[in-house]
Design an enzyme around this catalytic site. Structure first.
Site, mmCIF file in Angstrom:
data_model
loop_
_atom_site.group_PDB
_atom_site.id
_atom_site.type_symbol
_atom_site.label_atom_id
_atom_site.label_comp_id
_atom_site.label_asym_id
_atom_site.label_seq_id
_atom_site.Cartn_x
_atom_site.Cartn_y
_atom_site.Cartn_z
ATOM 1 N N GLU A 41 -1.498 8.939 0.003
ATOM 2 C CA GLU A 41 -1.286 7.657 0.396
ATOM 3 C C GLU A 41 -2.454 6.612 -0.243
ATOM 4 O O GLU A 41 -2.301 5.175 -0.043
ATOM 5 C CB GLU A 41 -1.275 7.576 2.188
ATOM 6 C CG GLU A 41 -2.910 7.908 2.516
ATOM 7 C CD GLU A 41 -2.967 7.478 3.884
ATOM 8 O OE1 GLU A 41 -2.140 6.653 4.414
ATOM 9 O OE2 GLU A 41 -4.396 7.537 4.497
ATOM 10 N N HIS A 70 -0.847 4.174 4.706
ATOM 11 C CA HIS A 70 -0.894 3.347 3.639
ATOM 12 C C HIS A 70 0.241 3.398 2.492
ATOM 13 O O HIS A 70 0.357 2.859 1.321
ATOM 14 C CB HIS A 70 -2.217 3.746 2.755
ATOM 15 C CG HIS A 70 -3.278 3.010 3.790
ATOM 16 N ND1 HIS A 70 -3.560 1.864 3.936
ATOM 17 C CD2 HIS A 70 -4.605 3.780 4.148
ATOM 18 C CE1 HIS A 70 -4.785 1.770 4.905
ATOM 19 N NE2 HIS A 70 -5.277 2.838 4.938
HETATM 20 FE FE LIG Z 1 -6.252 8.369 3.739
HETATM 21 FE FE LIG Z 2 -4.090 7.024 6.323
#
Ligand SMILES: [Fe+2]
Ligand SMILES: [Fe+2]
Length: 266
Positions: A41, A70
């Site tokens: 991420e 993310h």
């Molecule tokens: Fe992370």
């Molecule tokens: Fe995260």
């Protein structure tokens, strides 16, 4: 047959990718690792994924990536999620119609491993569907599929929620590993039903930072409580946090779980 699976925590930007490239090829050989899973991420400058950054870690030996909150940060990452042969998962418990998939079966020689990505709800920036019911639904979907192992990444903030997911899964999956906090925990163990567990694997990123963000840019938010721009630390002493699982392909239980932690100056 014992399958060796290495799970690598959140890879934080350039320094994280460089550390993976530095350590992973020799680790794969040294431990005869069959499958490498990593949380991606934070791959592209701390938020999201691009084709180039994903290729970089796959070329170093990562086979499949999980992610978390993310994953949506870069449009390329969202495109990658939607490719039919994608090597990138997003948490399975995002609402229906969210792009991407949250689980995938990967082949190791003649064996198949199911990898499931879940996200917690407590103290997380995004609200998602129930991870427990999502897990049940996925396990039911694959109930008749011959699998040699099932690995779950629970991307969550609190140790209690990660413990809850692990104990809820005990005996039904091979291992539950946590991600998201970027801080490794020392609680790796095999649960009573044979499921390997660690609350959080930790990050691959620059050590003397605020979980990968430079102290200079991150401290402002704590001192003033105002929004501030985070700078990702791109060099310095970098930690590599991972967990090595040995799984019995007949019983699908974890037979050993070992932290592999290294440091390198990037
Ligand atoms: Fe992370
Ligand atoms: Fe995260």
């Amino acid at each position: 047959m014992t399958l060796k699976i290495l799970f690598i925590g959140d890879i934080m930007g350039r320094a994280g990718r460089k550390a993976v490239s530095a350590f992973l090829p020799s680790l794969r050989e040294e431990h005869s690792i069959d499958l490498v899973i990593a949380n991606a991420e934070n791959l592209a400058h701390g938020k999201g994924i691009t084709r180039a950054t994903l290729s970089e870690i796959c070329n170093a030996g990562v086979d499949l990536c999980t992610s978390g909150n993310h994953v949506w940060a870069k449009p390329e990452g969202v495109e990658i999620l939607q490719q039919p042969d994608t090597l990138l998962l997003r948490p399975a418990n995002y609402p229906p119609k969210t792009p991407g998939v949250g689980e995938k079966v990967v082949a190791i020689a003649t064996k198949s491993i199911l990898v499931i990505n879940l996200m917690g709800r407590d103290f997380m920036p995004t609200t998602v569907d129930c991870p427990f019911r999502a897990l049940d639904a996925i396990l039911e979907k694959y109930r008749t599929t011959p699998l040699a192992g099932i690995i779950v990444d629970i991307h969550a903030e609190t140790t209690s929620e990660k413990h809850a997911v692990a104990l809820y899964s005990d005996g039904r999956v091979s291992a539950v590993v946590g991600t998201h906090t970027h801080v490794p925990t020392a609680d790796e163990r095999i649960l009573p039903g044979g499921t390997g567990f660690q609350s959080d694997t930790g990050m691959i990123g620059v050590r003397d930072t605020l979980i990968g963000v430079t102290y200079e840019s991150g401290i402002k938010r704590f001192l003033t409580r105002m929004p501030s721009h985070f700078e990702i630390a791109e060099s310095g002493l970098t930690v590599f946090n991972s967990i090595l699982l040995a799984i019995d392909s007949e019983t699908r239980k974890t037979v050993s779980i070992t932290r592999i932690q290294k440091e390198i100056i990037i």
